[in-house]
Design an enzyme around this catalytic site. Structure first.
Site, PDB file in Angstrom:
ATOM      1  N   TYR A   1      -9.774  -7.623  11.908  1.00  0.00           N
ATOM      2  CA  TYR A   1      -9.028  -6.696  10.973  1.00  0.00           C
ATOM      3  C   TYR A   1      -8.956  -7.993   9.866  1.00  0.00           C
ATOM      4  O   TYR A   1      -8.504  -9.278   9.997  1.00  0.00           O
ATOM      5  CB  TYR A   1      -7.752  -6.193  11.340  1.00  0.00           C
ATOM      6  CG  TYR A   1      -6.957  -5.868  10.212  1.00  0.00           C
ATOM      7  CD1 TYR A   1      -6.956  -4.418   9.919  1.00  0.00           C
ATOM      8  CD2 TYR A   1      -6.123  -6.615   9.243  1.00  0.00           C
ATOM      9  CE1 TYR A   1      -6.530  -3.935   8.647  1.00  0.00           C
ATOM     10  CE2 TYR A   1      -5.549  -6.115   8.211  1.00  0.00           C
ATOM     11  CZ  TYR A   1      -5.745  -4.706   7.659  1.00  0.00           C
ATOM     12  OH  TYR A   1      -5.063  -4.119   6.946  1.00  0.00           O
TER      13      TYR A   1
ATOM     14  N   GLU B   1     -19.206  22.062 -14.536  1.00  0.00           N
ATOM     15  CA  GLU B   1     -19.497  20.918 -15.163  1.00  0.00           C
ATOM     16  C   GLU B   1     -18.624  19.816 -14.721  1.00  0.00           C
ATOM     17  O   GLU B   1     -19.107  18.654 -14.337  1.00  0.00           O
ATOM     18  CB  GLU B   1     -19.208  20.981 -16.832  1.00  0.00           C
ATOM     19  CG  GLU B   1     -20.128  21.817 -17.492  1.00  0.00           C
ATOM     20  CD  GLU B   1     -19.822  21.784 -18.980  1.00  0.00           C
ATOM     21  OE1 GLU B   1     -19.239  21.048 -19.527  1.00  0.00           O
ATOM     22  OE2 GLU B   1     -20.199  23.035 -19.545  1.00  0.00           O
TER      23      GLU B   1
ATOM     24  N   THR C   1     -40.357  26.010 -10.368  1.00  0.00           N
ATOM     25  CA  THR C   1     -40.555  24.718  -9.995  1.00  0.00           C
ATOM     26  C   THR C   1     -41.034  23.954 -11.429  1.00  0.00           C
ATOM     27  O   THR C   1     -41.469  24.222 -12.383  1.00  0.00           O
ATOM     28  CB  THR C   1     -42.106  24.468  -9.092  1.00  0.00           C
ATOM     29  OG1 THR C   1     -43.282  25.081  -9.818  1.00  0.00           O
ATOM     30  CG2 THR C   1     -41.887  25.257  -7.772  1.00  0.00           C
ATOM     31  N   HIS C   2     -40.421  22.696 -11.424  1.00  0.00           N
ATOM     32  CA  HIS C   2     -40.612  21.809 -12.647  1.00  0.00           C
ATOM     33  C   HIS C   2     -39.918  22.561 -13.840  1.00  0.00           C
ATOM     34  O   HIS C   2     -40.141  22.186 -14.892  1.00  0.00           O
ATOM     35  CB  HIS C   2     -42.239  21.507 -13.064  1.00  0.00           C
ATOM     36  CG  HIS C   2     -42.841  21.016 -11.823  1.00  0.00           C
ATOM     37  ND1 HIS C   2     -42.936  19.763 -11.394  1.00  0.00           N
ATOM     38  CD2 HIS C   2     -43.517  21.803 -10.841  1.00  0.00           C
ATOM     39  CE1 HIS C   2     -43.716  19.668 -10.387  1.00  0.00           C
ATOM     40  NE2 HIS C   2     -44.210  20.920  -9.957  1.00  0.00           N
TER      41      HIS C   2
ATOM     42  N   LYS D   1      -8.227   3.286   1.895  1.00  0.00           N
ATOM     43  CA  LYS D   1      -7.415   4.375   1.601  1.00  0.00           C
ATOM     44  C   LYS D   1      -7.667   5.415   0.377  1.00  0.00           C
ATOM     45  O   LYS D   1      -7.890   6.462   0.521  1.00  0.00           O
ATOM     46  CB  LYS D   1      -5.964   4.476   2.033  1.00  0.00           C
ATOM     47  CG  LYS D   1      -5.649   3.891   3.297  1.00  0.00           C
ATOM     48  CD  LYS D   1      -4.306   3.441   3.672  1.00  0.00           C
ATOM     49  CE  LYS D   1      -4.445   2.572   5.057  1.00  0.00           C
ATOM     50  NZ  LYS D   1      -5.393   1.321   4.632  1.00  0.00           N
TER      51      LYS D   1
ATOM     52  N   LYS E   1     -16.915  29.871 -28.558  1.00  0.00           N
ATOM     53  CA  LYS E   1     -17.230  28.980 -27.335  1.00  0.00           C
ATOM     54  C   LYS E   1     -16.758  29.472 -26.061  1.00  0.00           C
ATOM     55  O   LYS E   1     -15.599  29.854 -25.966  1.00  0.00           O
ATOM     56  CB  LYS E   1     -17.108  27.571 -27.450  1.00  0.00           C
ATOM     57  CG  LYS E   1     -18.044  26.940 -28.596  1.00  0.00           C
ATOM     58  CD  LYS E   1     -19.469  26.940 -28.156  1.00  0.00           C
ATOM     59  CE  LYS E   1     -19.844  26.384 -26.948  1.00  0.00           C
ATOM     60  NZ  LYS E   1     -19.708  24.682 -27.161  1.00  0.00           N
TER      61      LYS E   1
ATOM     62  N   SER F   1       0.907  -1.264  -0.115  1.00  0.00           N
ATOM     63  CA  SER F   1       0.017   0.172   0.069  1.00  0.00           C
ATOM     64  C   SER F   1       0.773   1.088   0.104  1.00  0.00           C
ATOM     65  O   SER F   1       0.415   2.424  -0.044  1.00  0.00           O
ATOM     66  CB  SER F   1      -1.086   0.048   1.172  1.00  0.00           C
ATOM     67  OG  SER F   1      -0.167  -0.411   2.380  1.00  0.00           O
TER      68      SER F   1
ATOM     69  N   ASN G   1      -2.453  -3.273  12.962  1.00  0.00           N
ATOM     70  CA  ASN G   1      -3.884  -3.075  12.794  1.00  0.00           C
ATOM     71  C   ASN G   1      -4.192  -1.779  13.688  1.00  0.00           C
ATOM     72  O   ASN G   1      -5.255  -0.942  13.266  1.00  0.00           O
ATOM     73  CB  ASN G   1      -4.823  -4.407  13.315  1.00  0.00           C
ATOM     74  CG  ASN G   1      -4.246  -5.274  12.318  1.00  0.00           C
ATOM     75  OD1 ASN G   1      -3.632  -5.302  11.364  1.00  0.00           O
ATOM     76  ND2 ASN G   1      -4.697  -6.634  12.787  1.00  0.00           N
TER      77      ASN G   1
ATOM     78  N   GLN H   1      -7.241  -2.417   3.802  1.00  0.00           N
ATOM     79  CA  GLN H   1      -6.156  -1.570   3.303  1.00  0.00           C
ATOM     80  C   GLN H   1      -6.829  -0.753   1.928  1.00  0.00           C
ATOM     81  O   GLN H   1      -6.404   0.216   1.616  1.00  0.00           O
ATOM     82  CB  GLN H   1      -5.262  -2.649   2.454  1.00  0.00           C
ATOM     83  CG  GLN H   1      -3.897  -1.842   2.024  1.00  0.00           C
ATOM     84  CD  GLN H   1      -2.867  -2.432   2.053  1.00  0.00           C
ATOM     85  OE1 GLN H   1      -2.197  -2.985   2.793  1.00  0.00           O
ATOM     86  NE2 GLN H   1      -2.077  -3.059   0.643  1.00  0.00           N
TER      87      GLN H   1
ATOM     88  N   ASN I   1     -17.154  28.060 -22.395  1.00  0.00           N
ATOM     89  CA  ASN I   1     -17.705  26.559 -21.444  1.00  0.00           C
ATOM     90  C   ASN I   1     -17.490  26.900 -20.214  1.00  0.00           C
ATOM     91  O   ASN I   1     -16.441  27.123 -19.495  1.00  0.00           O
ATOM     92  CB  ASN I   1     -17.208  25.438 -22.122  1.00  0.00           C
ATOM     93  CG  ASN I   1     -17.514  25.308 -23.728  1.00  0.00           C
ATOM     94  OD1 ASN I   1     -18.446  25.840 -24.152  1.00  0.00           O
ATOM     95  ND2 ASN I   1     -16.466  24.686 -24.164  1.00  0.00           N
TER      96      ASN I   1
ATOM     97  N   SER J   1     -13.139  26.213 -26.662  1.00  0.00           N
ATOM     98  CA  SER J   1     -13.379  24.915 -27.847  1.00  0.00           C
ATOM     99  C   SER J   1     -12.286  24.993 -28.677  1.00  0.00           C
ATOM    100  O   SER J   1     -11.594  25.982 -29.243  1.00  0.00           O
ATOM    101  CB  SER J   1     -14.720  24.867 -28.445  1.00  0.00           C
ATOM    102  OG  SER J   1     -14.511  24.194 -29.659  1.00  0.00           O
TER     103      SER J   1
HETATM  104  N1  ARG Z   1      -1.225  -1.546   5.182  1.00  0.00           N
HETATM  105  C1  ARG Z   1      -2.247  -2.139   6.134  1.00  0.00           C
HETATM  106  C2  ARG Z   1      -3.630  -1.476   6.027  1.00  0.00           C
HETATM  107  O1  ARG Z   1      -3.582  -0.457   5.254  1.00  0.00           O
HETATM  108  C3  ARG Z   1      -1.635  -2.030   7.372  1.00  0.00           C
HETATM  109  C4  ARG Z   1      -2.354  -2.842   8.496  1.00  0.00           C
HETATM  110  C5  ARG Z   1      -1.815  -4.336   7.859  1.00  0.00           C
HETATM  111  N2  ARG Z   1      -2.015  -5.494   8.816  1.00  0.00           N
HETATM  112  C6  ARG Z   1      -2.104  -6.736   8.534  1.00  0.00           C
HETATM  113  N3  ARG Z   1      -2.364  -7.369   9.570  1.00  0.00           N
HETATM  114  N4  ARG Z   1      -1.661  -6.982   7.377  1.00  0.00           N
HETATM  115  O2  ARG Z   1      -4.757  -1.911   6.389  1.00  0.00           O
END
Ligand code: ARG
Length: 466
Positions: free
Chosen positions: A324, A297, A162-163, A332, A290, A30, A117, A329, A292, A284
């Site tokens: 957990y 948007e 309205t509408h 995020k 144009k 991660s 964790n 993971q 825009n 454009s």
């Molecule tokens: N990178 C992990 C997460 O975002 C951290 C926790 C990992 N814990 C584990 N037991 N693998 O959740």
């Protein structure tokens, strides 16, 4: 900052007989996104170390060394010199490994009584608390910018719809204040969500707590948490606080999106109610004429991705047994992108509110079409004693006559008016003016310019007192 990923293959620990393949490593890591938690990870670690020291679980020397090492790591990260390694999987292991490189055994003692964790759950909560505080300020800035716009136009008349059909005349200030209310509730929701974000998971360790004599309340105080999470399994496994935040964020974007839709319509040459400053628009590549409204948007479009993140997190959570699981993971990227999208959008909109110019005449012309004051005529008849339903019918007939003739109610002579009700007198024409119509809706929440100014003052006072 982008994470630099370098390679170095090693088995996870003595428990493993072979390293994971490069693909699995990339799949499970991660670090490419959670490096963004570094600042919060270090704050959490320092608070944990401080408590370990206070509880005589680590020595003063170790605590001092951890502080020294973390200070250097922070400086390296700030300078963009920290080398994030894919081999070390995530932000937690990267920082811990570097700490150990810098301070030796003290670094290895930091993880006493803790797990990644509870560590990651703490980091996300710290990150989100910070984001919520920032979003609260940005919502406030946007509301202030909209109040200024509303103030300039507390008496500017436009048709209310309205509408998507002309309904009754309103003031542009009143219309803008509707969004001030929406963004006000968004701020309340953020604050409410913050209360549940601001609880400390640390101390839950992997899932069951720890055998060390830790002091969780002390860590909570150090990190500014209002409370600790009261069940270790829940602390490491639930992400409801992040889901709740995304729901609040989706509502922010929903409000932005509705406003965007209106800005786009209002800026269409067919409507021509407003112009948006050039710096928020693009041209454009083929049509030289144009201009825009790209910013509204795009904001309307980005609402979709934030809604998507909410659904992603709900789906992520729904099948997970306690406690957990690595699934978490995946919390995020949706969370980070939600925060980034909302933050950028609110900043741009606060700025853009000052770049909206209103074409008063076009708004007024539009309000004069579509019998916007027909309700005022019905109310007039009621005030003369006619039951409302009968008044409604009399005015409907008058409008029908005007539609057939292609004229406005004000074009009818008094004698013609009286064909629809004998109660109509020559004071009727005042009632049919746009100014008379808006001024008459003079109660809290009404569109009268006087009420619009009072509403602006009310919100200004609220914002000043918070
Ligand atoms: N990178 C992990 C997460 O975002 C951290 C926790 C990992 N814990 C584990 N037991 N693998 O959740």
């Amino acid at each position: 900052m982008t994470a630099q990923l370098s390679k170095k293959s090693e088995a996870w620990s003595a428990r493993f007989s072979e390293p994971v393949s490069d693909l699995v490593k990339r799949y499970t890591a991660s670090i490419s996104f959670d490096y963004r938690l570094a600042r919060f990870d270090i704050a959490g670690s320092l608070a944990h170390a401080e408590m370990l020291h206070a509880q005589h679980i680590i020595s003063s020397e170790d605590f001092a060394e951890i502080n020294r090492g973390m200070a250097q790591i922070s400086a390296e990260i700030d300078a963009g010199k920290f080398e994030w390694l894919l081999d070390l999987e995530d932000v937690h292991l990267n920082i811990e490994k570097r700490l150990t490189e810098l301070v030796g055994d003290a670094g290895k003692r930091l993880h006493t009584g803790r797990s990644r964790n509870d560590q990651v759950a703490t980091d996300i909560r710290l990150y989100l608390r910070d984001a919520i505080d920032n979003i609260g300020l940005l919502l406030r800035d946007l509301r202030l910018a909209l109040l200024n716009l509303a103030e300039r136009h507390s008496g500017t008349i436009m048709p209310g719809f309205t509408h998507m059909q002309v309904a009754q005349p309103i003031t542009f200030g009143h219309h803008i204040l509707a969004y001030v209310e929406m963004f006000g509730r968004d701020g309340e929701r953020m604050l409410d969500c913050r209360r549940r974000v601001n609880r400390l998971p640390l101390g839950a360790a992997a899932l069951a707590g720890t055998t060390f004599p830790i002091d969780r309340e002390r860590v909570a105080r150090t990190l500014g948490f209002d409370d600790v999470c009261h069940n270790s399994l829940d602390a490491v496994s639930d992400r409801d606080f992040a889901i709740e935040f995304c729901a609040a964020a989706a509502l922010v974007m929903t409000h932005v999106s509705r406003m965007s839709e209106e800005l786009v319509i209002w800026m269409s040459p067919r409507v021509g109610f407003i112009d948006i400053a050039d710096r928020f628009c693009t041209g454009s590549s083929i049509m030289p004429q144009k201009k825009n409204p790209d910013v509204p948007e795009l904001a309307r479009g980005k609402t979709g991705r934030v809604n998507g993140h909410l659904v992603a997190l709900l789906t992520l959570m729904k099948g997970q047994p306690l406690a957990y699981n690595k699934d978490n993971q995946e919390d995020k990227e949706p969370l980070f992108d939600t925060v980034d999208t909302v933050v950028d959008t609110l900043r741009i909109f606060a700025d853009m509110a000052g770049g909206i110019s209103v074409k008063d005449d076009a708004m007024r012309d539009a309000a004069l079409q579509g019998f916007a004051t027909a309700t005022d005529l019905a109310d007039y008849l009621v005030k003369k004693g006619l039951p409302f339903r009968d008044a409604h019918e009399a005015v409907a007939r008058a409008v029908r006559r005007c539609v057939d003739r292609g004229c406005d109610l004000t074009d009818l002579t008094l004698a013609e008016m009286q064909e629809f009700s004998r109660l109509i007198g020559d004071d009727v024409y005042d009632v049919l003016t746009l100014e008379g119509s808006v001024a008459a809706r003079n109660h809290i929440g009404g569109t009268a310019p006087e009420q619009v100014r009072a509403a602006i003052e009310r919100v200004r006072a609220l914002l000043a007192s918070h």
